[in-house]
Design a protein around this motif. Structure first.
Motif, short mmCIF file in Angstrom:
data_model
loop_
_atom_site.label_atom_id
_atom_site.label_comp_id
_atom_site.label_asym_id
_atom_site.label_seq_id
_atom_site.Cartn_x
_atom_site.Cartn_y
_atom_site.Cartn_z
N MET A 159 7.56 0.76 7.83
CA MET A 159 7.23 1.81 8.81
C MET A 159 7.59 3.16 8.19
O MET A 159 8.70 3.35 7.72
CB MET A 159 8.00 1.60 10.10
N LEU A 160 6.63 4.07 8.19
CA LEU A 160 6.86 5.41 7.67
C LEU A 160 6.85 6.40 8.82
O LEU A 160 6.06 6.26 9.75
CB LEU A 160 5.75 5.82 6.70
N TYR A 193 0.80 -1.22 0.00
CA TYR A 193 0.00 0.00 0.00
C TYR A 193 0.84 1.27 0.00
O TYR A 193 0.30 2.37 0.10
CB TYR A 193 -0.91 0.01 1.23
N ILE A 194 2.16 1.11 -0.07
CA ILE A 194 3.05 2.26 0.05
C ILE A 194 2.67 3.41 -0.89
O ILE A 194 2.59 4.57 -0.46
CB ILE A 194 4.52 1.82 -0.22
N ASP A 195 2.42 3.10 -2.16
CA ASP A 195 2.15 4.17 -3.10
C ASP A 195 0.89 4.95 -2.75
O ASP A 195 0.89 6.18 -2.75
CB ASP A 195 2.04 3.62 -4.53
N SER A 196 -0.16 4.21 -2.42
CA SER A 196 -1.39 4.95 -2.12
C SER A 196 -1.26 5.73 -0.82
O SER A 196 -1.79 6.84 -0.71
CB SER A 196 -2.61 4.03 -2.11
N ILE A 197 -0.51 5.19 0.13
CA ILE A 197 -0.34 5.94 1.38
C ILE A 197 0.51 7.19 1.16
O ILE A 197 0.19 8.26 1.68
CB ILE A 197 0.30 5.05 2.47
N THR A 198 1.56 7.05 0.35
CA THR A 198 2.39 8.23 0.07
C THR A 198 1.53 9.31 -0.58
O THR A 198 1.63 10.49 -0.25
CB THR A 198 3.56 7.86 -0.85
N GLY A 199 0.65 8.89 -1.49
CA GLY A 199 -0.26 9.83 -2.14
C GLY A 199 -1.14 10.54 -1.12
O GLY A 199 -1.26 11.77 -1.12
N GLY A 251 1.69 16.21 4.16
CA GLY A 251 2.63 15.48 5.00
C GLY A 251 4.04 15.53 4.40
O GLY A 251 4.20 15.58 3.19
N GLN A 252 5.06 15.55 5.27
CA GLN A 252 6.44 15.50 4.80
C GLN A 252 7.04 14.17 5.25
O GLN A 252 7.19 13.93 6.44
CB GLN A 252 7.24 16.66 5.38
N LEU A 253 7.36 13.32 4.26
CA LEU A 253 7.91 12.01 4.57
C LEU A 253 9.33 12.16 5.12
O LEU A 253 10.20 12.72 4.47
CB LEU A 253 7.92 11.14 3.31
N LYS A 254 9.56 11.66 6.35
CA LYS A 254 10.87 11.83 6.98
C LYS A 254 11.71 10.56 6.88
O LYS A 254 12.92 10.62 6.88
CB LYS A 254 10.68 12.15 8.48
N ASP A 255 11.05 9.42 6.86
CA ASP A 255 11.81 8.18 6.90
C ASP A 255 10.90 7.03 6.48
O ASP A 255 9.69 7.08 6.68
CB ASP A 255 12.32 7.96 8.33
N GLN A 256 11.53 6.03 5.90
CA GLN A 256 10.77 4.86 5.46
C GLN A 256 11.67 3.65 5.62
O GLN A 256 12.78 3.65 5.11
CB GLN A 256 10.38 5.07 3.99
#
Ligand code: GTP
Length: 602
Positions: free
Chosen positions: A448-449, A421-427, A434-439
């Protein structure tokens, strides 16, 4: 019990991983409660019984024999929901170790991570336990790998149990006794007692939960609180077994309850220390007060009911001091309150109880966060230096002409999800600013994001959307991350040019038009048609940025009666009048009071 034979511990877990079930089993096998159908005994104590969710931390003392010696085990219960983090850290302060419970099927979830770090930061001994190994799709190896990757846990440290069936539960007690250190306390020192919880009992008055750090506290002792300097006499003292059992004395290392004729829970501040009168000791570093994150106004639909509403709110806040209460006054809604909550669930619980206890209708304004604004040329004395103000009520936002800087509250969040589900969650995250800090991968298939979000973006429906995007597989947890510079505008809504104050909101500049359009559309759906047309407008600085029209509709409630049966007619008219009581009047428009909440939620 000498201190060496005492263990103070807590169970921490993600929601539904089986904490209450395990607690019940522990109470059963130690004979604290009879075997049998003991569904969630700790949850059923005191306040929880009424609320149906674990909100306040509860405590129970158990006696267990291990290798021929009897030990006193103090189990300190903690709530699982993200809104109640502060309760968790409170309870942990009275512990020396924790049982970190993880569902062997679901694996490590967002709150598992958050709770692990709370315990880790306090240097507590952590006992990793896999629960629900009886489930046929349990994956103990995968979950052990996750725990190894995230928490540096070794395979042989992990206990595998089924709290439901009772297997392995005895080992949990043995591990607590063998791995958790006994409290480092001294009975011979002067009394030093730490208050980690307090509540108002309808019959007994204020009750406090205490951990005795040093010395001995006895019934009849005169004690003084460090923060207030006030002195009281202990009228009752004892242990929780699992309900209050008076013992007349508590020794260093023990955890229990005490009463001291306080009128108000404010006098028993959580995190406070008390000692014997005139024998002052260095107080423990207390807790920070829980900071409310979500604010909303509450007003009685009918102003004459304000006194009843006030007494209902006073009663409710006695048991829950994390609700921040200030009087509010609005030209349109009259006298009411502005309330601050830890999160949305917290707000819902409060709201629900208010409705139950205060048998009349309440108007609630759109929930919002606390913004900070720098005021040009204006001297205002509040936090952040004299030129900053905190805006809790969107209606009171100053004229943008005098504002030079806007700051909004941020949260650090953890999302754990199957990698698919990574792509849809990133979207979704980008869409919520949201600013993605770590994955990072926590095992072969789960990620874990870490995402930094404006609190306002996750307030209403983020979690629901995340769940539906991932068929319920993702978990989410967040914590306060201070403020960030931003651009904000105030959006207000009008029905036939009359301001609907409860819908006034502050939103990000980039969001204003879209939000206004959505709210106008929803208003069109939820505001019942009246006998005249209604124009719906969303505005920023008097400028209309969205509009809709609600067509006129003629409704004659008595039409069905064919002018015939007079008693039926009276009955219908009475029903209509009752319905009107639940209405909010804007100009000559009647709106059901829950319409606005519907507008704000999906
Ligand atoms: P909150 O109080 O909401 O935080 O939940 P909790 O962590 O206390 O979980 P609870 O004990 O309520 O258990 C959640 C669900 O899991 C219940 O339906 C339990 O019956 C079930 N459950 C708990 N332990 C086990 C177990 O060992 N095996 C199985 N199969 N189910 C379990």
């Amino acid at each position: 019990f000498p201190v060496e034979l005492i263990r103070n511990f807590s169970i921490i877990a993600h929601v539904d991983h089986g904490k209450s079930t395990l607690a019940d089993r522990l109470l059963e096998i130690t004979g604290t409660i009879p075997m049998g159908d003991n569904k969630q005994v700790l949850d059923r104590l005191q306040v929880e019984r009424e609320r149906g969710i674990t909100v306040k931390a509860q405590t129970a003392s158990l006696v267990h024999e291990h290798k021929g010696t009897k030990y006193l085990l103090n189990l300190i219960d903690t709530p699982g929901h993200v809104d109640f983090h502060y309760e968790v850290s409170r309870s942990l302060a009275a512990c020396d170790g924790v049982v970190l419970l993880v569902d062997a099927n679901q694996g490590v979830q967002a709150q598992t991570v958050a709770n692990f770090y709370l315990a880790f930061e306090q240097n507590l001994k952590i006992i990793p336990v896999l629960n629900k190994i009886d489930l046929k799709n349990a994956q103990p190896e995968v979950v052990v790998e996750q725990m190894h990757n995230l928490f540096d846990v070794e395979e042989d440290e992990v206990l595998k149990i089924s709290a439901k069936q009772g297997s392995g539960v005895e080992d949990v007690l043995s591990a607590v006794i063998e791995r958790v250190p006994s409290p480092k306390h001294d009975r011979l020192q002067p009394l030093k007692a730490f208050v980690f919880d307090s509540w108002y009992d309808q019959f007994k008055g204020v009750v406090v939960h205490v951990a005795i750090c040093n010395g001995i506290a006895r019934k009849g002792d005169r004690i003084t609180y460090a923060s207030s300097g006030k002195t009281y006499e202990i009228t009752e003292i004892g242990i929780m077994h699992p309900t209050q059992v008076p013992s007349d004395v508590l020794y260093a290392g023990q955890v229990g309850y005490a009463m001291m004729n306080m009128r108000n829970t404010d006098e028993a501040k959580i995190g406070d220390t008390f000692f014997h009168e005139n024998k002052e000791v260095e107080p423990l570093p207390g807790f920070k007060d829980a900071t409310p994150m979500v604010f909303a106004g509450m007003f009685p639909t009918d102003q004459s009911e304000f006194p009843q509403m006030r007494s209902a709110i006073e009663k409710l806040t006695l048991n829950d001091r994390s609700v921040q209460v200030t009087l509010d006054n609005s030209p349109a809604l009259g006298q009411g309150y502005r309330l601050g909550f830890l999160g949305l669930l917290h707000m819902d619980v409060f709201n629900q109880r208010l409705e139950q206890e205060f048998d009349a209708s309440v108007i609630m304004t759109a929930p919002n966060v606390a913004y900070k604004m720098k005021i040009f040329g204006e001297k205002n004395v509040k936090h952040w230096g004299s030129d900053f103000i905190t805006v809790l009520n969107p209606c009171l936002m100053p004229d943008p002409a005098v504002i030079t800087e806007y700051h909004e509250p941020m949260v650090d969040s953890t999302i754990i999800t199957p990698a698919d589900y990574i792509d849809s969650i990133t979207g979704l995250c980008l869409n919520r600013r949201g600013q993605l800090k770590d994955q990072s991968y926590i095992d072969d298939s789960r990620v874990m994001l870490r995402v930094l979000f404006p609190l306002s973006e996750i307030l209403l429906d983020f979690f629901d959307e995340l769940k539906s995007l991932t068929s319920g597989y993702a978990s989410f947890d967040y914590e306060d991350a201070g403020y960030q510079l931003t651009e904000l505008v105030k959006v207000n809504f009008c029905l036939n040019d009359r301001d609907v104050e409860e819908l006034t909101m502050i939103c990000h500049l980039s969001r204003a038009r879209e939000t206004a359009r959505k709210v106008c559309l929803k208003l069109k759906e939820t505001v019942p048609r009246q006998q005249f047309m209604i124009s719906v407008q969303g505005k920023v600085n008097q400028k209309v940025i969205a509009r809709e029209n609600i067509k006129a509709y003629r409704k004659d409630v008595t039409a069905k009666c064919y002018g015939g049966d007079i008693s039926r007619k009276t009955k219908l008219l009475k029903k209509q009048a009752e319905g009107k009581k639940r209405m909010r009047k804007i100009g000559n428009i009647d709106i059901p009071k829950d319409a606005f909440i519907k507008v704000l939620r999906k």
